[in-house]
Write a protein that holds these residues in place. Sequence first.
Motif, mmCIF file in Angstrom:
data_model
loop_
_atom_site.group_PDB
_atom_site.id
_atom_site.type_symbol
_atom_site.label_atom_id
_atom_site.label_comp_id
_atom_site.label_asym_id
_atom_site.label_seq_id
_atom_site.Cartn_x
_atom_site.Cartn_y
_atom_site.Cartn_z
ATOM 1 N N UNK A 20 -9.896 32.736 -37.626
ATOM 2 C CA UNK A 20 -10.127 33.756 -36.607
ATOM 3 C C UNK A 20 -11.603 34.101 -36.577
ATOM 4 N N UNK A 21 -12.085 34.490 -35.423
ATOM 5 C CA UNK A 21 -13.486 34.869 -35.288
ATOM 6 C C UNK A 21 -13.785 36.164 -36.016
ATOM 7 N N UNK A 22 -14.975 36.242 -36.547
ATOM 8 C CA UNK A 22 -15.418 37.471 -37.182
ATOM 9 C C UNK A 22 -15.334 38.605 -36.163
ATOM 10 N N UNK A 23 -14.705 39.706 -36.542
ATOM 11 C CA UNK A 23 -14.529 40.843 -35.638
ATOM 12 C C UNK A 23 -13.207 40.826 -34.887
ATOM 13 N N UNK A 24 -12.446 39.736 -34.998
ATOM 14 C CA UNK A 24 -11.146 39.644 -34.316
ATOM 15 C C UNK A 24 -10.097 40.459 -35.060
ATOM 16 N N UNK A 25 -9.102 40.920 -34.342
ATOM 17 C CA UNK A 25 -7.986 41.645 -34.960
ATOM 18 C C UNK A 25 -7.039 40.640 -35.615
ATOM 19 N N UNK A 26 -6.446 41.023 -36.746
ATOM 20 C CA UNK A 26 -5.455 40.176 -37.404
ATOM 21 C C UNK A 26 -4.317 41.049 -37.926
ATOM 22 N N UNK A 27 -3.142 40.424 -38.061
ATOM 23 C CA UNK A 27 -1.988 41.092 -38.661
ATOM 24 C C UNK A 27 -1.125 40.032 -39.332
ATOM 25 N N UNK A 28 -0.800 40.258 -40.597
ATOM 26 C CA UNK A 28 0.070 39.352 -41.340
ATOM 27 C C UNK A 28 1.362 40.106 -41.633
ATOM 28 N N UNK A 29 2.484 39.489 -41.261
ATOM 29 C CA UNK A 29 3.800 40.092 -41.480
ATOM 30 C C UNK A 29 4.697 39.086 -42.201
ATOM 31 N N UNK A 30 5.850 39.577 -42.655
ATOM 32 C CA UNK A 30 6.843 38.713 -43.284
ATOM 33 C C UNK A 30 7.753 38.182 -42.177
ATOM 34 N N UNK A 31 7.834 36.871 -42.052
ATOM 35 C CA UNK A 31 8.704 36.261 -41.049
ATOM 36 C C UNK A 31 10.116 36.081 -41.584
ATOM 37 N N UNK A 32 10.223 35.449 -42.755
ATOM 38 C CA UNK A 32 11.516 35.214 -43.392
ATOM 39 C C UNK A 32 11.409 35.588 -44.865
ATOM 40 N N UNK A 33 12.312 36.470 -45.304
ATOM 41 C CA UNK A 33 12.333 36.906 -46.699
ATOM 42 C C UNK A 33 13.009 35.842 -47.571
ATOM 43 N N UNK A 34 12.683 35.810 -48.867
ATOM 44 C CA UNK A 34 13.428 34.949 -49.791
ATOM 45 C C UNK A 34 14.889 35.414 -49.864
ATOM 46 N N UNK A 35 15.789 34.535 -50.268
ATOM 47 C CA UNK A 35 17.216 34.848 -50.286
ATOM 48 C C UNK A 35 17.559 36.036 -51.182
ATOM 49 N N UNK A 36 16.935 36.136 -52.347
ATOM 50 C CA UNK A 36 17.314 37.186 -53.291
ATOM 51 C C UNK A 36 16.209 38.196 -53.552
ATOM 52 N N UNK A 37 15.182 38.218 -52.694
ATOM 53 C CA UNK A 37 14.055 39.112 -52.931
ATOM 54 C C UNK A 37 13.619 39.803 -51.646
ATOM 55 N N UNK A 38 12.805 40.836 -51.842
ATOM 56 C CA UNK A 38 12.194 41.547 -50.725
ATOM 57 C C UNK A 38 10.680 41.501 -50.944
ATOM 58 N N UNK A 39 9.964 40.956 -49.964
ATOM 59 C CA UNK A 39 8.504 40.850 -50.073
ATOM 60 C C UNK A 39 7.841 41.825 -49.111
ATOM 61 N N UNK A 40 6.698 42.358 -49.511
ATOM 62 C CA UNK A 40 5.949 43.290 -48.670
ATOM 63 C C UNK A 40 4.481 42.876 -48.629
ATOM 64 N N UNK A 41 3.839 43.204 -47.519
ATOM 65 C CA UNK A 41 2.414 42.950 -47.342
ATOM 66 C C UNK A 41 1.694 44.275 -47.557
ATOM 67 N N UNK A 42 0.607 44.268 -48.325
ATOM 68 C CA UNK A 42 -0.113 45.519 -48.590
ATOM 69 C C UNK A 42 -0.892 45.988 -47.363
ATOM 70 N N UNK A 43 -1.602 47.085 -47.508
ATOM 71 C CA UNK A 43 -2.320 47.706 -46.387
ATOM 72 C C UNK A 43 -3.387 46.797 -45.787
ATOM 73 N N UNK A 44 -3.860 45.812 -46.533
ATOM 74 C CA UNK A 44 -4.863 44.885 -46.009
ATOM 75 C C UNK A 44 -4.238 43.838 -45.086
#
Length: 150
Positions: free
Chosen positions: A75-99
Amino acid sequence: MNTSSVPVRNSNSIRILAMSLLVLALTTASARSATRVVSGYLSGLNRGESVTLVQNGTEALTVRSNGIFNFATPLGSGAAYEVTIGTQPASQLCTVDAAGSGTVPEAGVTHLEVSCAASTDATPAATTSWWIPYTASPQAGTTGGLTDCF
C-alpha cells in the motif's frame, strides 16, 4: 573565455550526465510515492490450525504458523489500511490488536499483532447434552409415578 564557443568534445559525457539526472529524478519521485507492505506477528495459534487474515476487505492471507506474516499487496505511504479476521481457526478465537487499522506510515506497518486463544464458545447446545428431569404422573389403572430423565 567565452563558454559558448567551447566545443563539446565528448557527447557521450553529456548523454551519461543527462541519463544520470533522469534516473535521479525518477528515483526521487518513486521514493515519494513508495509502497509499503503491511506485516505483523501471529501468536498463540495451535499446531495444525490456520487463520485467514484480510487486508482492506479484499486480500486474504491464510497463516498456518506463529511468527511474522506479510500481505503480498503493498500500500502507498499515507493510504488507509485495515486488517480483519476472515476465517477463525476451528478451536480458537483470534483477535487483531489496535494497530489493525490506520494510515500506512513511511516505515510501513510492522507492529500489527494477531493473538489466538482457546475458543470460549458460549453456545451450550453445541457442547453440552441436556437432560431434563421429569416425573410421570400416575395414569388410570397404574399404581404410582415414575421419576426418570429423557
